[in-house]
Design an enzyme around this catalytic site. Sequence first.
Site, mmCIF file in Angstrom:
data_model
loop_
_atom_site.group_PDB
_atom_site.id
_atom_site.type_symbol
_atom_site.label_atom_id
_atom_site.label_comp_id
_atom_site.label_asym_id
_atom_site.label_seq_id
_atom_site.Cartn_x
_atom_site.Cartn_y
_atom_site.Cartn_z
ATOM 1 N N ASP A 42 0.839 -1.212 0.000
ATOM 2 C CA ASP A 42 0.000 0.000 0.000
ATOM 3 C C ASP A 42 0.870 1.257 0.000
ATOM 4 O OD1 ASP A 42 0.887 -0.183 2.595
ATOM 5 O OD2 ASP A 42 -1.073 0.154 3.526
ATOM 6 N N SER A 43 2.202 1.059 -0.006
ATOM 7 C CA SER A 43 3.118 2.181 -0.221
ATOM 8 C C SER A 43 2.815 2.854 -1.558
ATOM 9 C CB SER A 43 4.571 1.688 -0.208
ATOM 10 O OG SER A 43 4.745 0.593 -1.083
ATOM 11 N N GLU A 112 -1.057 -5.172 8.922
ATOM 12 C CA GLU A 112 -0.165 -4.583 9.920
ATOM 13 C C GLU A 112 -0.676 -4.784 11.339
ATOM 14 O OE1 GLU A 112 0.461 -0.432 8.998
ATOM 15 O OE2 GLU A 112 1.184 -0.885 6.970
ATOM 16 N N GLU A 176 9.611 -3.762 9.980
ATOM 17 C CA GLU A 176 9.927 -2.449 9.386
ATOM 18 C C GLU A 176 10.566 -1.533 10.427
ATOM 19 O OE1 GLU A 176 6.919 -0.696 6.896
ATOM 20 O OE2 GLU A 176 7.930 1.256 6.888
#
Length: 257
Positions: A42-43, A112, A176
Amino acid sequence: MNKKILNFIKKKNKSKIISLTAYSKNIASIIDRHCDLVLVGDSLGSVLYSFSSTKKVTLDMMIEHSKSVRMGVKKSLMVVDMPHNTYRNSKEALSNAKKIISKTKCDAIKLEGGKKVIQTIKTLIKNKIPVMGHLGVLPQSATNFKYKGKETAERKIILRDSKLLEDAGVFSIVLECVESSLAKEITKTVKVPTIGIGASVHCDGQVLVTDDLIGLNKIKARFVKRYSNIEKQINDAALKFKKDVIRSKFPTKKHSY
Ligand code: KIV
């Protein structure tokens, strides 16, 4: 668990896992040759649409880009990010994950979070949807992008969450911006592969956003290494095209009917 996912997990402690992002077919078909996992991240919200965060990315955007990527990915595992607000509870997550899988034919989804999303992850896995976890900096809910794992309390939570994710049945975990020694500890602790981005060499594999890798995106993050300057190549090609058109050097007879 299906064979493709099992083979992916078996790479842990055998070979480094290579992963890059793709948002469209042409890039996907190039990186697929070198990747174990292609992520439709989704970046794309910030990279392609200049959104200030990934929060504005919609399910439809993820599905359309993933359909394009699917055409380019032949051998790698293809994983699609579930965007913000599409997995607020198990029912919503299951319905949206099923939609992503049926429309894009991807192999798995990624979402996430730790403890908060464990029930949701269990529901998806019970329904035969392979799930990749994501810990550390969580862009969908982050208020800042500082690395995680400096403080003892924070380290304990991330380590606990990695075990919870493993117990829930995820096949892999993205770490991350996680402090190096914590990423090492998690990688040693969990049996599934960890894929790092800004989380040190100790992870089982690495992922980068392809636009950062090739110099198309102007991000200046510590974890990015630019391997190419595609912006210069596109610029040079556009400039040559412009000059040729102005001088009537293009199109020639060869390019005409
Ligand atoms: O959205 C994305 O591209 C990601 C990677 C940075 C792991 O989640």
